[in-house]
Design an enzyme around this catalytic site. Sequence first.
Site, PDB file in Angstrom:
ATOM      1  CE1 TYR A 454       1.648  41.597  -9.301  1.00 29.28           C
ATOM      2  CE2 TYR A 454       2.525  40.017 -11.166  1.00 29.28           C
ATOM      3  CZ  TYR A 454       2.465  40.340 -10.214  1.00 29.28           C
ATOM      4  OH  TYR A 454       3.228  39.813  -9.243  1.00 29.28           O
ATOM      5  CD  GLU A 455      -4.195  40.037  -8.509  1.00 30.52           C
ATOM      6  OE1 GLU A 455      -3.812  39.221  -8.646  1.00 30.52           O
ATOM      7  OE2 GLU A 455      -5.586  40.600  -8.171  1.00 30.52           O
ATOM      8  N   GLY A 456      -5.191  45.060 -11.072  1.00 28.81           N
ATOM      9  CA  GLY A 456      -6.057  45.926 -11.305  1.00 28.81           C
ATOM     10  C   GLY A 456      -4.498  46.924 -11.248  1.00 28.81           C
TER      11      GLY A 456
END
Lengths: 618, 274
Positions: A454-456
């Site tokens: 997550y978060e890229g």
Amino acid sequence: MEKPVQAINRYKADLRDFNFLLFEQFKLQDLCGKAPFEAWGEEEIRSSLTECYRFAREVTGPLNAIGDATGCKIENGRVIAPRQFEDAWKKLYEAGWISIGVSPDHGGAGAPLSVAVLTLELLAGSNAAFAMYPGLAHGAGEVIAAFGTEEQQHLFCERMFAGKWGGTMCLTEPHAGTDVGSAKTTAKKNADGSYNITGTKIFITGGDHQLAENIIHLVLARVEGAPPGTKGLTLFIVPSVRTSPDGTLGERNDANVASIEHKMGINGSATCVLNFGENGKCIGWPVGGEEKLNQGMPQMFRMMNGARIAVGVQGVAVASSAYLNALEYARERKQGSSITHWKDASAPRVPIIDHADVRRMLLDMKCRVEGIRALAVKLAFHRDAVSVYGATDEKVAVYHQGQVDLLVPLVKAYGSDQGFRVCETAIQTYGGAGYTRDYPVEQYCRDAKIFSIYEGTNHIQAMDLVGRKLGQAGGANLQSFLGDVSKFVAAQSSHPVLGDAVKRLGKAQEQVGATAMRMLMWFQSGNLGMVPLSANRVLEMMSELTVAWLLLDAAVIAEEEKKKVDAGHPDFAFYSGKTQAALYYARNVLPGVEFKGKLLEEEDKSPLDIPNEAFATV
Amino acid sequence: MKILVPLKRVSDPDNANKVKVTGGKLDASGLEWKPNPFDEYAVEAALRLTENGTNTKARVGEVVVVTFGPKEAETTLRAALATGADKAIRIDALDDALDGDVVARALKALVDKEKPDLVLLGKQAVDGDSNQVGQLLAEYLGWPQATFAASIKSNADKALIVSREVDGGALNLKLTLPAVVSVDLRIVAPKSVTSIHTPATHTYPDGVRFAALMAIMAAKKKPMTEVKLADLVTDAATKIKYTGFELPPSRKAGIKVKTVAELVEKLKNEAKAL
């Protein structure tokens, strides 16, 4: 029968290392007392870390396994987070740890980021799932504080920073994950200036829960007629409960949870599918008002930069406790005899920490944990230097901000990748016991896997590094970084204990410079396939260079300080540990940088050359 | 009500294995310091007596914390200020030059100046475990005392009912203020301290309260004064003379015996336990 899960804290942190980084390695005291950190001094920082650690052990830590076992559920269309989180939420905001770095204008304590990343480590390490709820509320509050209109700031910020209201960031849609520009959520203007939001968002952390009375969603949506792609996205404030300008709550806002995910880890954290405007009654307002339409991505990036740092810190946080738990176990668990008595079946059993391979695993975990923590604090320290010198010395501020930009993808990707691997090594250290729920490391390992996604995803981080950051400011940020490493190598290459390792650092530095040139050449010569194929490896090389540098820098300091204490002093052991961790990393990990650079020169394209149908026959 | 709480910093009991003896003296270098847990309980109890538990920010009394030690000991006082104490006094002294008697005499002089209604302190410090200061202080002051308090009721400001755990039950003592009370660990249970300022329905969290971040930041603005030991006691001689310290001998490895007879023989002749 199912064993009941008890509220027992397993979280451990080594605050001696925290204080070493802040006051011996990065010398945060030089920034303390200066605006905007006038209120902060060494004593406040040490007391804060001590007290926050106590909070982590006594409040959030005991709920870690409970949250994992309980998970979240939906009742009457609303998400119920583990009940025990309600009290922890209340206590957390009473104590104030989440808003430690928030500006005093919004009710925060205005601490340096260097301190805030370490209090975040304590909270995320003791209970990663729980820490997500206030973490997202804080991140969303920061976006409104940075870009919101005065009225929006007045209405939302302090309530969100004080835990009265929660917050989320809503980017991902079923068909728009990494490709966020293809988002289909729409916004249609109403006569009163508000917008009607319609669409579905998935993987929304803390998308609904009972811990706060209102949840403020930040939703990326496309206004009718806006351009396609990321350039046409606007960020909307969408409260789950409508509010009047004085904060009085009204009716629900047609932003409803459709379902929650059943996940491998962070089970106490509600990951939601949210439907906006199912009944055509979901109202939102653009962050910053009408003139900020189509500014959604740059605004969101502000939050994402902070969130990416936070995810890297989550990685080291969980890994650190996994390491310290494995260390405790290795000191107590007796198994086998010393290898020097291998023929003698009646030789005394020894604690497994006496076995060479266990020692290797422990030191491997130690140097990665401490190295990544140093990397995160280095990034934060540069950010704090921008805060202090930004107004008076532009050149200095530009240098420090450049280092922040360069290090964000490293902290996020290397911190999360290695964090997971350290947890895996911790399980291996325990042996079979580590695979059971009697010990905390299997949960740490499951929780930690999401950090690289997550978060890229970490590949997005690698592309951010090679596609944007290496060439940013005409390559000046990278040049400054490589120059800083060179200076260290020049100063310490004849160090009596660390000299050989420092020379090796010099070679790795040269290799990273050469690899960066090669990436540039690939870009310029149109050899574009090699860029994404190599990006993750380049990020790893650069991270290993940085971590080795920081560990060696710490070891140089430790070697000096060690002379000032006698051998029985607890600090003597601490400083010896710093030296051995640096030597281990420099001898076992750092040489890989040169090797990986050589591999890149071979330009292996087999993953591109293999036909799709050749991957398998099924 | 004004309450004086004497605090002692002790070397972290979790790191007792790091204590060193050099030349017959305790070597304190490299030790981590923590507030004596029983004194932390005393601070917690003092705060509960001087506030409305439902709104702890509004103080309805005063808690003064005092310690003996070098400048670094102010950290211990600041931690108490951060949890809610109102003012701090550091009596400049070195541990080596103190014993329970000097401390009690100096505290008596301080009490004469500060005029608290109550001195509340831990039953003992977990380093020397002497368990003397409270009793000596009460004697020097000529005040009533209750030791090892497990609960305190303050129904009116002029008297306390102190409950102490004894074999087979609890002994309740009524004390007229001013008085000296030393506390035991159960004083921080949710309902152990009751006062007229807090509704009877209120339940405290178990244990010592957390210091909030903002309170840690505000602690340095609270008054902290330094007093010289010589300004409190003209005769600073200690009654206890320490002639030397040594670490307990490390345990010898055990042996395995083959028969019960051999065990009995060894217990009798080697261990001389029979």
